[in-house]
Design an enzyme around this catalytic site. Structure first.
Site, PDB file in Angstrom:
ATOM      1  N   LYS A  52       0.788  -1.131   0.159  1.00  0.00           N
ATOM      2  CA  LYS A  52       0.060  -0.172   0.144  1.00  0.00           C
ATOM      3  C   LYS A  52       0.971   1.264  -0.052  1.00  0.00           C
ATOM      4  O   LYS A  52       1.793   1.433   0.706  1.00  0.00           O
ATOM      5  CB  LYS A  52      -1.011  -0.053   1.247  1.00  0.00           C
ATOM      6  CG  LYS A  52      -1.951   1.083   1.187  1.00  0.00           C
ATOM      7  CD  LYS A  52      -2.919   0.857   2.505  1.00  0.00           C
ATOM      8  CE  LYS A  52      -3.985   2.010   2.326  1.00  0.00           C
ATOM      9  NZ  LYS A  52      -4.892   1.926   3.713  1.00  0.00           N
ATOM     10  N   SER A 127      -9.858   2.085   2.807  1.00  0.00           N
ATOM     11  CA  SER A 127      -8.856   2.783   1.673  1.00  0.00           C
ATOM     12  C   SER A 127      -7.867   1.650   1.239  1.00  0.00           C
ATOM     13  O   SER A 127      -7.112   2.027   0.278  1.00  0.00           O
ATOM     14  CB  SER A 127      -8.011   3.779   2.757  1.00  0.00           C
ATOM     15  OG  SER A 127      -7.351   3.274   3.728  1.00  0.00           O
ATOM     16  N   SER A 151      -9.940  -0.565   7.124  1.00  0.00           N
ATOM     17  CA  SER A 151      -9.237  -0.188   5.868  1.00  0.00           C
ATOM     18  C   SER A 151      -8.850  -1.487   5.219  1.00  0.00           C
ATOM     19  O   SER A 151      -8.501  -1.443   4.044  1.00  0.00           O
ATOM     20  CB  SER A 151      -8.504   0.977   5.778  1.00  0.00           C
ATOM     21  OG  SER A 151      -9.143   2.094   5.406  1.00  0.00           O
TER      22      SER A 151
HETATM   23  N1  GLN Z   1     -12.956   4.404   5.876  1.00  0.00           N
HETATM   24  C1  GLN Z   1     -12.366   4.884   7.073  1.00  0.00           C
HETATM   25  C2  GLN Z   1     -12.033   6.211   7.082  1.00  0.00           C
HETATM   26  O1  GLN Z   1     -12.438   7.031   6.132  1.00  0.00           O
HETATM   27  C3  GLN Z   1     -11.365   4.093   7.493  1.00  0.00           C
HETATM   28  C4  GLN Z   1     -10.014   4.513   6.955  1.00  0.00           C
HETATM   29  C5  GLN Z   1      -9.016   3.520   7.330  1.00  0.00           C
HETATM   30  O2  GLN Z   1      -9.311   2.303   7.949  1.00  0.00           O
HETATM   31  N2  GLN Z   1      -7.880   3.996   7.126  1.00  0.00           N
HETATM   32  O3  GLN Z   1     -11.573   7.033   7.824  1.00  0.00           O
END
Ligand code: GLN
Length: 446
Positions: A52, A127, A151
């Protein structure tokens, strides 16, 4: 074969931001040569892996899918990358994500929206959407993601692969670009539970470079894949099968519970009464931490600097307005507001207190049960563009994954069938540092 597959499908899936083909080939050749020499090799030897793009890689562009880091080449490797080098994996490239890991659909990437390989009109989740899509599309068998509020697990569910968020502290975050430091964890995304355990084994452990990494023994995760879950006690929170969860997703969880019962486990309904506050608590705390963490992107130290400034203050302002996308700005503003002198007690301190209650909910349940099981997400993946105008609906996607981060416990998403051609995930949550039991259950179910 990874590059061959990437050439075939990545134009459509758009999982990769940067490929490192030349280095990867040289590295793979060197590994080939070393094969058969006296040295012993681990089980991940020579395997292609995608990383990532918020995990720094020495000399290999690391953008966090943000314009502000569009041309940033780190000068060191994250600890997990270092550990993978020791395990002799081959890094194929850097993977697309929501900008600074803020998002649930990959649509917040400044460069491209990754698509769901099962249906290109749908989001892969976020994400770590690119990490899950790359594995689902067969571009790599292993990838690393990060999970602050879901995420890893949410995109794993949407793409029909296995994604684990380890216990807070299990894996070093040295070299992970921080979003919300009290929540962020790096974790493995793979096709099978067994692969997942191999990858976690390789990246776990205390790291003197990360003061939040835990001084806990790393067990042999593979040895827990026995298939035996006789006598296992499962808790199913009623809040996780309630309002907002689609009928089909609820059914997939009930079906999974039947399978587990067939293997000798028992389950009971329980309550995590503070779950309803988790979303608000998470967005307050994570945005507060993000507003502090992202202050370092000021045009002086890293990446983009505006051409259009007459003095220092203008340089900061223009650099940041040009460099950050709309969702990142929204979080920074929300966080700055919550932390400001007049509001700190009403928002940030209150949210910290609620976080403790949420953690307590989990501790209470784990006194009597071995694991907690529910869906990973309330519905399967949604269409690209469907939620972009409405941040609150987008945030609500994480309602079942966020409590796990707030409590710091580990959780996995494993594929649990399809609804209308799209995968759904089963979430298995364990006690602190008990990834072994999660793997045991996930493997038996798989
Ligand atoms: N979707 C969540 C956010 O936007 C989680 C993101 C994540 O786990 N990095 O914060």
């Amino acid at each position: 074969t990874s590059y061959k597959r990437i050439n075939e499908v990545d134009e459509k899936v758009q999982a990769f931001l940067t490929l490192d083909e030349e280095n990867a080939r040289t590295h793979a050749k060197a590994l080939d040569k070393a094969l058969g020499l006296e040295k012993e090799h681990g089980l991940l030897y020579g395997l292609p892996i995608g990383i990532k793009d918020n995990i720094v890689t020495k000399g290999l562009r690391t953008t966090c899918a943000s314009k502000i880091l569009g041309d940033f080449d780190p000068i060191y490797d994250a600890t997990v990358v270092e550990k993978l080098k020791q395990a002799e994996t081959v890094t194929i490239g850097k993977i697309n994500m929501d900008e600074f890991a803020m998002g649930s659909s990959n649509e917040n990437s400044a460069f491209a929206a990754t698509r769901n390989p099962w249906n290109l009109e749908y989001v892969p989740g976020g994400s770590s959407g690119g990490s899950a899509a790359a594995v689902a599309a067969g571009e790599v068998f292993f990838s690393l993601g990060s999970d602050t509020g879901g995420s890893i697990r949410q995109p794993a569910a949407y793409c029909g692969v296995v994604g684990l968020k380890p216990t807070y502290g299990r894996v070093s975050r040295y070299g992970l670009v921080a979003f919300a430091s009290s929540l962020d964890q790096i974790g493995p995304i793979t096709r099978t539970v067994e692969d997942n355990a191999y990858l976690l084994q390789a990246i776990s452990g205390l790291d003197p470079l990360d003061s939040t990494s835990a001084n806990e023994d790393v067990p042999d995760f593979l040895s827990s894949l026995t298939g035996d879950i006789n006598g296992l006690k499962i808790a199913v929170p009623k809040e996780y099968l309630g309002q907002g969860v689609s009928e089909e997703v609820r059914q997939s969880v009930l079906d999974a519970l039947k399978v587990l019962e067939g293997l000798g486990a028992t389950w009971e309904e329980v309550s995590l009464p503070h779950s309803k506050y988790a979303l608000a608590t998470y967005y307050l705390l994570s945005s507060s931490e993000a507003s502090a963490n992202l202050a370092r992107f000021d045009g002086v130290r890293y990446g983009h600097r505006t051409d259009n400034a007459k003095n220092l203050l203008e340089m900061y302002k223009h650099t940041r307005s040009e460099g950050f996308g709309p969702e990142v700005k929204r979080r920074i503003m929300l966080g700055t507001y919550a932390l400001s002198a007049g509001h700190y007690d009403a928002y940030y301190v209150k949210a910290q207190k609620v976080r403790t209650l949420i953690k307590q909910d989990f501790e209470d349940v784990f006194e009597k049960y071995d694991v907690i099981i529910g869906p990973t997400t309330p519905t399967p993946a949604f269409k690209i563009g469907e939620n972009t105008k409405d941040p609150l609906t987008m945030y609500a996607n994480d309602i079942l994954t966020i409590p796990v981060n707030l409590a710091g416990v580990p959780g996995i998403s494993v594929p649990a069938g399809f609804v209308d051609g799209l995968p759904v995930g089963l979430q298995i949550i364990g006690k602190h540092f008990d990834e072994s039991t999660i793997y045991r259950v996930a493997h038996a179910y798989e």
